[in-house]
Write an enzyme that holds these catalytic residues in place. Sequence first.
Site, mmCIF file in Angstrom:
data_model
loop_
_atom_site.group_PDB
_atom_site.id
_atom_site.type_symbol
_atom_site.label_atom_id
_atom_site.label_comp_id
_atom_site.label_asym_id
_atom_site.label_seq_id
_atom_site.Cartn_x
_atom_site.Cartn_y
_atom_site.Cartn_z
ATOM 1 N N LYS A 1 0.889 -1.167 0.000
ATOM 2 C CA LYS A 1 0.000 0.000 0.000
ATOM 3 C C LYS A 1 0.925 1.213 0.000
ATOM 4 C CE LYS A 1 -1.989 2.936 1.970
ATOM 5 N NZ LYS A 1 -1.711 4.351 1.623
ATOM 6 N N GLU B 1 9.404 1.178 11.118
ATOM 7 C CA GLU B 1 10.431 2.214 10.981
ATOM 8 C C GLU B 1 9.705 3.549 11.075
ATOM 9 O OE1 GLU B 1 12.636 1.209 7.412
ATOM 10 O OE2 GLU B 1 13.630 -0.422 8.452
ATOM 11 N N CYS C 1 13.638 10.820 7.334
ATOM 12 C CA CYS C 1 13.434 10.426 8.730
ATOM 13 C C CYS C 1 14.734 10.478 9.515
ATOM 14 C CB CYS C 1 12.855 9.033 8.786
ATOM 15 S SG CYS C 1 13.930 7.830 8.012
ATOM 16 N N GLU D 1 8.714 16.123 15.904
ATOM 17 C CA GLU D 1 9.235 15.957 14.544
ATOM 18 C C GLU D 1 8.510 16.928 13.613
ATOM 19 O OE1 GLU D 1 8.088 12.551 12.076
ATOM 20 O OE2 GLU D 1 10.204 12.186 11.682
HETATM 21 P P1 NAD Z 1 2.205 8.264 7.580
HETATM 22 O O1 NAD Z 1 2.343 7.477 8.821
HETATM 23 O O2 NAD Z 1 1.248 9.382 7.561
HETATM 24 O O3 NAD Z 1 1.767 7.338 6.361
HETATM 25 C C1 NAD Z 1 2.552 6.216 5.980
HETATM 26 C C2 NAD Z 1 1.646 5.195 5.305
HETATM 27 O O4 NAD Z 1 0.736 4.669 6.255
HETATM 28 C C3 NAD Z 1 0.814 5.750 4.164
HETATM 29 O O5 NAD Z 1 0.809 4.808 3.122
HETATM 30 C C4 NAD Z 1 -0.564 5.889 4.785
HETATM 31 O O6 NAD Z 1 -1.607 5.835 3.857
HETATM 32 C C5 NAD Z 1 -0.572 4.693 5.710
HETATM 33 N N1 NAD Z 1 -1.502 4.765 6.833
HETATM 34 C C6 NAD Z 1 -1.885 5.869 7.530
HETATM 35 N N2 NAD Z 1 -2.729 5.524 8.529
HETATM 36 C C7 NAD Z 1 -2.878 4.174 8.462
HETATM 37 C C8 NAD Z 1 -3.621 3.221 9.217
HETATM 38 N N3 NAD Z 1 -4.365 3.572 10.272
HETATM 39 N N4 NAD Z 1 -3.532 1.922 8.867
HETATM 40 C C9 NAD Z 1 -2.778 1.541 7.828
HETATM 41 N N5 NAD Z 1 -2.050 2.393 7.062
HETATM 42 C C10 NAD Z 1 -2.093 3.691 7.384
HETATM 43 O O7 NAD Z 1 3.680 8.752 7.217
HETATM 44 P P2 NAD Z 1 4.132 9.701 6.024
HETATM 45 O O8 NAD Z 1 3.605 11.070 6.311
HETATM 46 O O9 NAD Z 1 3.803 9.043 4.741
HETATM 47 O O10 NAD Z 1 5.732 9.687 6.171
HETATM 48 C C11 NAD Z 1 6.440 10.570 6.983
HETATM 49 C C12 NAD Z 1 6.768 9.921 8.309
HETATM 50 O O11 NAD Z 1 7.468 8.707 8.066
HETATM 51 C C13 NAD Z 1 7.679 10.728 9.188
HETATM 52 O O12 NAD Z 1 7.240 10.625 10.512
HETATM 53 C C14 NAD Z 1 9.038 10.045 9.037
HETATM 54 O O13 NAD Z 1 9.915 10.218 10.111
HETATM 55 C C15 NAD Z 1 8.623 8.626 8.880
HETATM 56 N N6 NAD Z 1 9.663 7.852 8.189
HETATM 57 C C16 NAD Z 1 10.414 6.974 8.926
HETATM 58 C C17 NAD Z 1 11.437 6.243 8.310
HETATM 59 C C18 NAD Z 1 12.317 5.279 9.072
HETATM 60 O O14 NAD Z 1 13.069 4.535 8.442
HETATM 61 N N7 NAD Z 1 12.272 5.254 10.394
HETATM 62 C C19 NAD Z 1 11.654 6.406 6.943
HETATM 63 C C20 NAD Z 1 10.864 7.311 6.238
HETATM 64 C C21 NAD Z 1 9.853 8.024 6.869
HETATM 65 O O1 6OD Z 2 18.559 3.825 3.621
HETATM 66 C C1 6OD Z 2 17.614 3.147 4.039
HETATM 67 O O2 6OD Z 2 17.596 1.913 3.972
HETATM 68 C C2 6OD Z 2 16.456 3.808 4.639
HETATM 69 N N1 6OD Z 2 15.515 2.990 5.134
HETATM 70 C C3 6OD Z 2 16.378 5.155 4.652
HETATM 71 C C4 6OD Z 2 15.334 5.871 5.254
HETATM 72 C C5 6OD Z 2 15.152 7.168 4.989
HETATM 73 C C6 6OD Z 2 14.127 7.890 5.659
HETATM 74 O O3 6OD Z 2 13.622 8.901 5.255
#
Ligand code: NAD
Ligand code: 6OD
Length: 495
Positions: free
Chosen positions: A187, A263, A297, A399
């Site tokens: 998804k 993550e 992130c 954040e």
């Molecule tokens: P988000 O949590 O809003 O959405 C991520 C995904 O989850 C989307 O596909 C969304 O449609 C889905 N989703 C939302 N609510 C849901 C539910 N209740 N059930 C199932 N699916 C659901 O995140 P975003 O805004 O797309 O991304 C930004 C965030 O992601 C930031 O907080 C960032 O730090 C984090 N992030 C973390 C990492 C990591 O590796 N730790 C990497 C990239 C982004």
């Molecule tokens: O490099 C990666 O494998 C990874 N998961 C990066 C994440 C980036 C977050 O925004």
Amino acid sequence: MNEARLMSELQEFLHFIDGSYRPSVSGKTFPVVAPATGEIYAVAHEGGEVEVNAAVSAARSALNDTWGALSIADRTELISSVADEINARFDDFLEAEIIDTGKPKSLASHIDIPRGAANFKMFADTIRTISGEAFETSTPDGAGAINYSVRKPRGVIAVICPWNFPLLLMTWKVGPALACGNTVVVKPSEETPATATLLGEVMNKAGMPKGVYNVVHGFGPDSAGEFLTSHPGVDGITFTGETRTGEAIMKAAGTGVRPVSLELGGKNSAIVFADANLDKAIEGTMRSVFANCGQVCLGTERVYIERPIFDEFVKRLKESAEALKIGGPCEEEVSLGPLISAEHREKVLSYYALAREEGATVLTGGGKAATSGLSRGGFYVEPTIWTGLSDESRVMREEIFGPCCAVTPFDSEEEVIARANNTKYGLTASVWTDNVTRAHRVARRLEVGVCWVNSWFLRDLRTAFGGAKASGVGREGGVHSLEFYTELENICVKL
Ligand code: NAD
Ligand code: 6OD
């Protein structure tokens, strides 16, 4: 890419289920906006229970039949062909990713797309070469027993993805899931459906059996995301996104006791000691704050500078931020693209306002960025640097996920470690120092999943990747991905 040409043709993103593209049975669609221009450039079909059921069922059939029957050699060869095919269609993926995200072409061509291919290659190689464990066990009768382990696919994996590195982060999960013998239902983020859709063509071209890779578009709550994570036919859920969403997904996974790999968000720190190579520390901090318009992130939002170099560091960081060129993905020498959406821009701007209310000195930026031409309607903000915020301010604790950071001085190692750890998050940190002993000492005391010393986002895909505290559950990367994507069985044979 000719942006004007793309704008004039409305694309349509269908689901990819059981090897073919399908519209939603409900006929529901939603608009997809190009952040660089603010224009709708596509519509995506919104999946409901019907599409999720069909995708999970296709994934189950492939698992029990074609895909499950392949040897590891054949399976990993197919996965390597997927990587080759992504590289063969590099320009198509690049075009899809930059229109969906608005990120600079230079960034997407150096990071997003190459990593999309590398994620398949690396996990195929890992699975070809791993071995299990074996123990000889004594028994009272003297004959003994042998224990050995086998790793089996977990089953049908739900892969829920964010928008900031759509192909990179999706394949970071699909790569190991398939290499371990699972099938997937992806998804993608509703903001960025393009590259996950395109990957369906690649799967077919590479000869991947139908049903191994499925994509259902839609939103989270009460849409494809929630239907997928609560589907009883899903055996494990791997998610990248916000911590709050991670909590909802963990709850959904509780029904049926399905494992999760999460993550999540971060509030990462950079710590710059006075003995650091200042040129490198500034260059690295610039990247860690502003790359991908701060939508990483792993990015830095809190910068701690040892007091003797504070003034010089701040002056040079401000000059570098003011030299960033803001604009659309195809403009020459652009280093700062737009934020992902109008909604996200409102969120980031609300923190820009909050910083002022909390007493920050705005060294540079603090508002919307003025752009012209095609970029006029895009979601651009100014790169922003604050000083004077307390560690307890919301801007220092929450954040933001934008091109901004708060810079603050420190006086001792003990003090800065405590302040860096004073957060509910624990994703990454960067430490800048030329004192090797101090580097090791500080790095291991930081409560994070990944600590870079004199670098940032330097990735070796074999290493453990993930977050501590509220930044995640589990580790992915190299053999660590096996913990989530396989079920480990011990076989005990009495001799
Ligand atoms: P988000 O949590 O809003 O959405 C991520 C995904 O989850 C989307 O596909 C969304 O449609 C889905 N989703 C939302 N609510 C849901 C539910 N209740 N059930 C199932 N699916 C659901 O995140 P975003 O805004 O797309 O991304 C930004 C965030 O992601 C930031 O907080 C960032 O730090 C984090 N992030 C973390 C990492 C990591 O590796 N730790 C990497 C990239 C982004
Ligand atoms: O490099 C990666 O494998 C990874 N998961 C990066 C994440 C980036 C977050 O925004």
